[in-house]
Design a protein around this motif. Sequence first.
Motif, PDB file in Angstrom:
ATOM      1  N   LEU A 101       0.950  -1.255  -0.004  1.00  0.00           N
ATOM      2  CA  LEU A 101      -0.223  -0.109  -0.026  1.00  0.00           C
ATOM      3  C   LEU A 101       0.848   1.188   0.051  1.00  0.00           C
ATOM      4  O   LEU A 101       1.659   1.525   1.028  1.00  0.00           O
ATOM      5  CB  LEU A 101      -0.788   0.106   1.375  1.00  0.00           C
ATOM      6  CG  LEU A 101      -1.797   1.242   1.439  1.00  0.00           C
ATOM      7  CD1 LEU A 101      -2.906   1.271   0.455  1.00  0.00           C
ATOM      8  CD2 LEU A 101      -2.394   1.264   2.856  1.00  0.00           C
ATOM      9  N   ASP A 102       0.680   1.898  -1.117  1.00  0.00           N
ATOM     10  CA  ASP A 102       1.438   3.154  -1.116  1.00  0.00           C
ATOM     11  C   ASP A 102       0.601   4.504  -0.877  1.00  0.00           C
ATOM     12  O   ASP A 102      -0.395   4.742  -1.385  1.00  0.00           O
ATOM     13  CB  ASP A 102       2.120   3.301  -2.534  1.00  0.00           C
ATOM     14  CG  ASP A 102       2.803   4.853  -2.540  1.00  0.00           C
ATOM     15  OD1 ASP A 102       4.194   4.824  -1.917  1.00  0.00           O
ATOM     16  OD2 ASP A 102       2.470   5.729  -3.351  1.00  0.00           O
ATOM     17  N   ALA A 103       0.830   4.717   0.514  1.00  0.00           N
ATOM     18  CA  ALA A 103      -0.263   5.830   1.168  1.00  0.00           C
ATOM     19  C   ALA A 103       0.283   7.254   1.116  1.00  0.00           C
ATOM     20  O   ALA A 103       1.698   7.581   1.204  1.00  0.00           O
ATOM     21  CB  ALA A 103      -0.536   5.340   2.405  1.00  0.00           C
ATOM     22  N   SER A 104      -0.247   8.289   1.172  1.00  0.00           N
ATOM     23  CA  SER A 104       0.106   9.636   1.258  1.00  0.00           C
ATOM     24  C   SER A 104      -0.296  10.218   2.538  1.00  0.00           C
ATOM     25  O   SER A 104      -1.495   9.960   3.044  1.00  0.00           O
ATOM     26  CB  SER A 104      -0.313  10.735   0.117  1.00  0.00           C
ATOM     27  OG  SER A 104      -0.128  10.285  -0.879  1.00  0.00           O
ATOM     28  N   VAL A 105       0.580  10.755   3.470  1.00  0.00           N
ATOM     29  CA  VAL A 105       0.315  11.177   4.711  1.00  0.00           C
ATOM     30  C   VAL A 105       0.782  12.803   4.764  1.00  0.00           C
ATOM     31  O   VAL A 105       1.724  13.213   4.021  1.00  0.00           O
ATOM     32  CB  VAL A 105       0.957  10.401   5.967  1.00  0.00           C
ATOM     33  CG1 VAL A 105       0.634   9.061   5.842  1.00  0.00           C
ATOM     34  CG2 VAL A 105       2.487  10.637   5.605  1.00  0.00           C
ATOM     35  N   PRO A 106       0.104  13.502   5.566  1.00  0.00           N
ATOM     36  CA  PRO A 106       0.474  14.910   5.381  1.00  0.00           C
ATOM     37  C   PRO A 106       1.793  15.077   6.038  1.00  0.00           C
ATOM     38  O   PRO A 106       2.408  14.341   6.792  1.00  0.00           O
ATOM     39  CB  PRO A 106      -0.734  15.507   6.391  1.00  0.00           C
ATOM     40  CG  PRO A 106      -1.704  14.647   6.677  1.00  0.00           C
ATOM     41  CD  PRO A 106      -1.194  13.296   6.233  1.00  0.00           C
ATOM     42  N   VAL A 107       2.635  16.135   5.463  1.00  0.00           N
ATOM     43  CA  VAL A 107       3.820  16.522   6.100  1.00  0.00           C
ATOM     44  C   VAL A 107       3.870  16.868   7.275  1.00  0.00           C
ATOM     45  O   VAL A 107       4.868  16.590   8.384  1.00  0.00           O
ATOM     46  CB  VAL A 107       4.615  17.405   4.996  1.00  0.00           C
ATOM     47  CG1 VAL A 107       5.951  17.999   5.593  1.00  0.00           C
ATOM     48  CG2 VAL A 107       4.732  16.960   3.639  1.00  0.00           C
ATOM     49  N   GLU A 108       2.844  17.744   7.755  1.00  0.00           N
ATOM     50  CA  GLU A 108       2.664  18.309   8.997  1.00  0.00           C
ATOM     51  C   GLU A 108       2.451  17.208  10.144  1.00  0.00           C
ATOM     52  O   GLU A 108       1.395  16.428   9.837  1.00  0.00           O
ATOM     53  CB  GLU A 108       1.864  19.562   9.066  1.00  0.00           C
ATOM     54  CG  GLU A 108       1.734  20.111  10.380  1.00  0.00           C
ATOM     55  CD  GLU A 108       0.589  21.186  10.338  1.00  0.00           C
ATOM     56  OE1 GLU A 108       0.332  21.756  11.436  1.00  0.00           O
ATOM     57  OE2 GLU A 108       0.207  21.542   9.524  1.00  0.00           O
ATOM     58  N   ARG A 109       3.053  17.206  11.006  1.00  0.00           N
ATOM     59  CA  ARG A 109       2.755  16.073  12.281  1.00  0.00           C
ATOM     60  C   ARG A 109       1.352  16.199  12.684  1.00  0.00           C
ATOM     61  O   ARG A 109       0.763  17.373  12.850  1.00  0.00           O
ATOM     62  CB  ARG A 109       3.911  16.220  13.183  1.00  0.00           C
ATOM     63  CG  ARG A 109       3.511  15.350  14.430  1.00  0.00           C
ATOM     64  CD  ARG A 109       4.620  15.423  15.480  1.00  0.00           C
ATOM     65  NE  ARG A 109       4.315  14.765  16.695  1.00  0.00           N
ATOM     66  CZ  ARG A 109       4.817  13.650  16.875  1.00  0.00           C
ATOM     67  NH1 ARG A 109       5.471  12.929  16.396  1.00  0.00           N
ATOM     68  NH2 ARG A 109       4.550  13.314  18.076  1.00  0.00           N
ATOM     69  N   ASP A 110       0.740  15.068  13.066  1.00  0.00           N
ATOM     70  CA  ASP A 110      -0.711  14.978  13.320  1.00  0.00           C
ATOM     71  C   ASP A 110      -0.818  15.521  14.964  1.00  0.00           C
ATOM     72  O   ASP A 110      -0.104  15.187  15.632  1.00  0.00           O
ATOM     73  CB  ASP A 110      -1.227  13.733  13.536  1.00  0.00           C
ATOM     74  CG  ASP A 110      -2.919  13.588  13.482  1.00  0.00           C
ATOM     75  OD1 ASP A 110      -3.166  14.037  14.606  1.00  0.00           O
ATOM     76  OD2 ASP A 110      -3.459  13.230  12.485  1.00  0.00           O
TER      77      ASP A 110
END
Length: 437
Positions: free
Chosen positions: A259-268
């Motif tokens: 699974l190639d997922a995208s996550v925000p650069v800014e930390r949650d």
Amino acid sequence: MSKNRARDRAARAAMEATGAFRTRAVRQVDTTGQSQQYPVRLVDAHGASWYLNSGQTNAYGTRALHYSETRTYEQIVTEAGPVRHIGGPADGDSDAIRQALLQAGPKALATLTAALHAAATACEHATGRPEDLVAGRPGSTESTFVLGMALDAGPEVPAASVDTAALEVVAGILSRWVTGETVVELAENLAWTVGKVVDELGWQGITDPWARRHLAPYASWVTGHSENPVGALRAQAAADLLDEDEVEPPAVGQVAFLLDASVPVERDSDLIGDATMEHLLAALVARNLHTLERDGTEYPARADVFVLTPASDSPEVLVKEPGLRVNRPGDAAPGWRNVSVLVLVSARRPWGLYDEDQRVITDAYRAAAVELNRHWPGLPEEYQHAALSLDMMAALRGQFGAGAVRELFADLVQGAVHHTYTQGADPELEPGANEHP
């Protein structure tokens, strides 16, 4: 003339006289001028079904007697009483059953089977004979099917295939039919009601995977009074091809995909301590793969999620939905970054389809993508998460066969930087120490 032929001849004569177009609608019509002092049909204390002979005012026959032998009503009461008369369903019963089954949807047939088992159990408690479920008309083909469903398939219906609200309604009515002061001929009356449900929903609409696998032998009764029997006939034909000794419970199988997922650069902002966005991503995927869905039917699963290092050997092209659109892992949207995870999905395989691995991957990918987009909204469509099965990934490297997939899986697991799994999953779904996809 045999008793059955005499009854049917009288029924045909009544059909011609009354204009009725269903034999069952006139079977209890008195066409011979016999006294209405005695019931047309009754059940004795031993569960035997008696019928008033055509042309007779007080002469009953039963399956246990030669057609020329009869008993009077008074003899039956004395020798095998008390007796119960056989009548039709109460007003609203059939509609209540139909509505309950319609609301049950894909769980309808399994729920009906469980209700029949409950009614047979009620008969056993009341008379000591579960076969009294069909005492109203024990010799019919419909009764043979119903008794098989109740006693053979009924105890095996899994809880996940039962709609509890519908079960309460249907089981209550059926139990009253067969244990009440007036016996309702269950098998044929119920067949007409179920036929209307099949007309509205179709075979696929009233069956879940368990029912399609285990209740296909009863399909001819289920659709006997339906205008939409095609799906059931196909299911029955498929079941007939299987040797019963070869049919086994659905086995647990594993399949893995990248699974190639995208996550925000800014930390949650919800992260605490040393937790990272990778940890959160893995937890979201594992949690949401506890239950998968296919065509409206849910089935239990477990996911083992391994976060891979950014430098892991990823393929050049990933498929957004397997077999459809493409996405390139190195191309992230502004404000987002890519994280690759290896997902091992364990689930039972009740369908047994030739492409079951790919279907499980599709089910798991969709569930994971929905959860990720819910938690991190705003990812542009062209950068959506992507999935690729390990056999396809190995093929892109020029490697083929189960051995190449196992080696690829082992390499990716060894290079993983974080591992988590679905909490609370069925222990039987836990992969063994030496099990690989």
